[in-house]
Design a protein around this motif. Structure first.
Motif, PDB file in Angstrom:
ATOM      1  N   ILE A 292       2.619  -5.880  -4.755  1.00 32.36           N
ATOM      2  CA  ILE A 292       1.888  -4.962  -5.649  1.00 32.36           C
ATOM      3  C   ILE A 292       0.427  -5.399  -5.775  1.00 32.36           C
ATOM      4  CG2 ILE A 292       1.692  -4.206  -8.064  1.00 32.36           C
ATOM      5  CD1 ILE A 292       4.835  -4.454  -8.155  1.00 32.36           C
ATOM      6  N   TYR A 298      -1.392  -0.280  -5.054  1.00 34.48           N
ATOM      7  CA  TYR A 298      -0.413  -0.313  -6.148  1.00 34.48           C
ATOM      8  C   TYR A 298      -0.986  -1.165  -7.266  1.00 34.48           C
ATOM      9  CZ  TYR A 298       2.785   1.036  -2.370  1.00 34.48           C
ATOM     10  OH  TYR A 298       3.383   1.678  -1.317  1.00 34.48           O
ATOM     11  N   LEU A 316       1.210   3.837  -8.415  1.00 34.62           N
ATOM     12  CA  LEU A 316       0.343   4.129  -7.279  1.00 34.62           C
ATOM     13  C   LEU A 316      -0.993   4.547  -7.883  1.00 34.62           C
ATOM     14  CD1 LEU A 316       3.315   4.511  -6.218  1.00 34.62           C
ATOM     15  CD2 LEU A 316       2.356   6.087  -4.538  1.00 34.62           C
ATOM     16  N   PHE A 325       6.233   9.326  -2.519  1.00 37.66           N
ATOM     17  CA  PHE A 325       6.720   7.942  -2.502  1.00 37.66           C
ATOM     18  C   PHE A 325       8.218   7.896  -2.803  1.00 37.66           C
ATOM     19  CE2 PHE A 325       7.769   3.896  -4.486  1.00 37.66           C
ATOM     20  CZ  PHE A 325       7.170   2.973  -3.639  1.00 37.66           C
ATOM     21  N   ALA A 329      11.273   6.942  -0.310  1.00 39.55           N
ATOM     22  CA  ALA A 329      12.101   5.790  -0.683  1.00 39.55           C
ATOM     23  C   ALA A 329      13.573   6.148  -0.577  1.00 39.55           C
ATOM     24  CB  ALA A 329      11.754   5.333  -2.104  1.00 39.55           C
ATOM     25  N   TYR A 365       8.950  -0.947   2.781  1.00 35.86           N
ATOM     26  CA  TYR A 365       8.709   0.481   2.598  1.00 35.86           C
ATOM     27  C   TYR A 365       7.343   0.715   1.931  1.00 35.86           C
ATOM     28  CZ  TYR A 365       8.723   5.095   0.573  1.00 35.86           C
ATOM     29  OH  TYR A 365       8.348   6.353   0.199  1.00 35.86           O
ATOM     30  N   MET A 366       7.038  -0.110   0.910  1.00 32.59           N
ATOM     31  CA  MET A 366       5.755   0.059   0.202  1.00 32.59           C
ATOM     32  C   MET A 366       4.587  -0.140   1.159  1.00 32.59           C
ATOM     33  SD  MET A 366       6.774  -1.972  -3.313  1.00 32.59           S
ATOM     34  CE  MET A 366       5.130  -2.032  -4.017  1.00 32.59           C
ATOM     35  N   GLN A 367       4.694  -1.129   2.034  1.00 36.98           N
ATOM     36  CA  GLN A 367       3.602  -1.399   2.984  1.00 36.98           C
ATOM     37  C   GLN A 367       3.463  -0.262   3.991  1.00 36.98           C
ATOM     38  OE1 GLN A 367       4.907  -5.294   4.229  1.00 36.98           O
ATOM     39  NE2 GLN A 367       3.833  -6.343   2.551  1.00 36.98           N
ATOM     40  N   GLU A 370       1.905   2.699   2.313  1.00 33.57           N
ATOM     41  CA  GLU A 370       0.453   2.495   2.157  1.00 33.57           C
ATOM     42  C   GLU A 370      -0.283   2.743   3.484  1.00 33.57           C
ATOM     43  OE1 GLU A 370      -0.574  -1.200   0.253  1.00 33.57           O
ATOM     44  OE2 GLU A 370      -2.680  -1.032   0.846  1.00 33.57           O
TER      45      GLU A 370
END
Ligand SMILES: *Cc1c(COP(=O)(O)O)cnc(C)c1O
Length: 374
Positions: A292, A298, A316, A325, A329, A365-367, A370
């Motif tokens: 984060i 984030y 976000l 998002f 997910a 997943y977050m990366q 992004e």
């Protein structure tokens, strides 16, 4: 089958092994020697020897896991954390005032402690000793600033604020602050994720559905000398002394929830116990907060020394991407990441049942998100 990772704040993910065992035992529960009872656990008398053996093992395993001292009672109750907001003042507010106007102090660090404060006002004089509400509940007021009253029977804190993602990293030492009050902690959402310093606690309570098992069971751990001081208006079924004197069977306890929680306790012991869980929870939280904080995409606004290891709210910066998002997910097998409606954004609850691999999958997943939306 690899199930999706479930980041729900509660009722929350359960260890798959526990669900599998419960499924296998649903129609015909076997005892520890494998002898079949002919009944499912839901169908057993709570006073029969089969259920009593389940109950006693659950209590003993929990006492061992949380290192509960011998002079504390473990009570298995019902009503959830919210009912305890009334049951605690009904039992403890008169500790030092007798049956007259008792008093309790509250430290507000988020929605749950605020709810506890408001409810207690129905039964006793309630007072806010300190509050981080002016900063939007993003920190814990330093103990030196707490305005504790001399006549308070207890001081209430929520040791992990599930919605705002605030966690006490150590429990306050009320004696060192010059207070004679008992410390009451609502540990619903981080019980069994880290050890408890019982030398500082008079009573701890928690609903089971965050980190221990299914909804319907409420855990209360209370020092013995605090029993027997309930206000005369306290319902008998909620008088801790009555519950303790009857081995949590004054009325029918939530038998199936106790059984499932007992399977979770056995699972926790196989994982190495609470110290091993704590080490894993630290690693999980470091990985997620690190992701984060890594870029400006984030963000989490909680003071670093108060960040919860269990409930990680994050936003976000570009909120118009929220729906995309969450949809992505879900497709990636990462469920229930939507933040609480009062806070917005996202929240990942990473309780004991979420393995490091679950957090790794979320961070990946977050990366990826992004990279494709940044
Ligand atoms: C979930 C929660 C509660 C409320 O529990 P219920 O079982 O819904 O009454 C209380 N306190 C905390 C910290 C919680 O996370």
């Amino acid at each position: 089958m690899q199930r999706p990772y479930n980041f729900s704040a509660g009722p929350a993910a359960m260890p798959a092994e526990v669900l599998e065992q419960a499924a296998a035992e649903m129609l015909n529960w076997p005892d520890a020697q494998g002898r079949l009872s002919g009944m499912g656990v839901m169908e057993m008398s709570h006073r029969g020897k089969e259920f009593l053996s389940i109950y006693e093992a659950a209590e003993a395993d929990l006492r061992e896991l949380l290192a509960v001292p011998a002079n504390f009672k473990i009570l298995f109750m019902q009503g959830g954390g919210l009912a305890e907001n009334a049951i605690v003042p009904l039992n403890l507010s008169g500790l030092r005032a007798g049956n007259g106007q008792g008093a309790a102090d509250f430290v507000l660090t988020g929605s749950w402690s605020e709810k506890s404060f408001k409810e207690a006002g129905k039964y006793c004089s309630n007072h806010i000793a300190a509050s981080s509400k002016p900063d939007g509940f993003t920190a814990i007021p330093p103990t030196a600033s707490w305005e504790l009253r001399d006549n308070a029977s207890y001081v209430h804190i929520c040791s992990n604020e599930t919605i705002h993602g605030i966690e006490f990293q150590s429990l306050p030492d009320l004696k060192a602050l010059g207070s004679k009050a008992e410390l009451v902690i609502d540990f619903s959402s981080h019980v069994a994720s880290r050890p408890v310093d019982w030398s500082r606690v008079g009573l701890a309570f928690g609903g089971a559905q965050k980190n221990l098992g299914p909804a319907g069971l409420t855990l209360v751990v209370v020092r013995e000398d605090l029993l027997g001081h309930a206000l005369s208006i306290c319902p008998s079924a909620f008088d801790y002394k009555t519950v303790a004197d009857n081995g949590s069977m004054y009325n029918t306890p939530p038998t199936y929830s106790i059984y499932i929680a007992g399977l979770v306790f056995k699972w926790l012991k196989r994982q190495g116990g609470v110290a091993a869980m704590e080490a894993r929870n630290i690693a999980k939280a470091e990985l997620l907060y690190g992701a984060i904080d890594a870029t400006g995409f984030y963000m989490n606004g909680v003071a670093r020394n108060a960040r919860s290891r269990m409930n990680v709210p994050f936003f976000l910066r570009n909120e118009s991407l929220n729906d995309a998002f969450l949809a992505g997910a879900k497709e990636a097998g990462l469920l229930q990441l939507k933040g609480h409606k009062s806070v917005g954004g996202m929240r990942a609850s990473i309780y004991n049942a979420i393995p490091l691999e679950g957090v790794q999958a979320l961070v990946q997943y977050m990366q990826e998100f992004e990279r494709t939306h940044g």
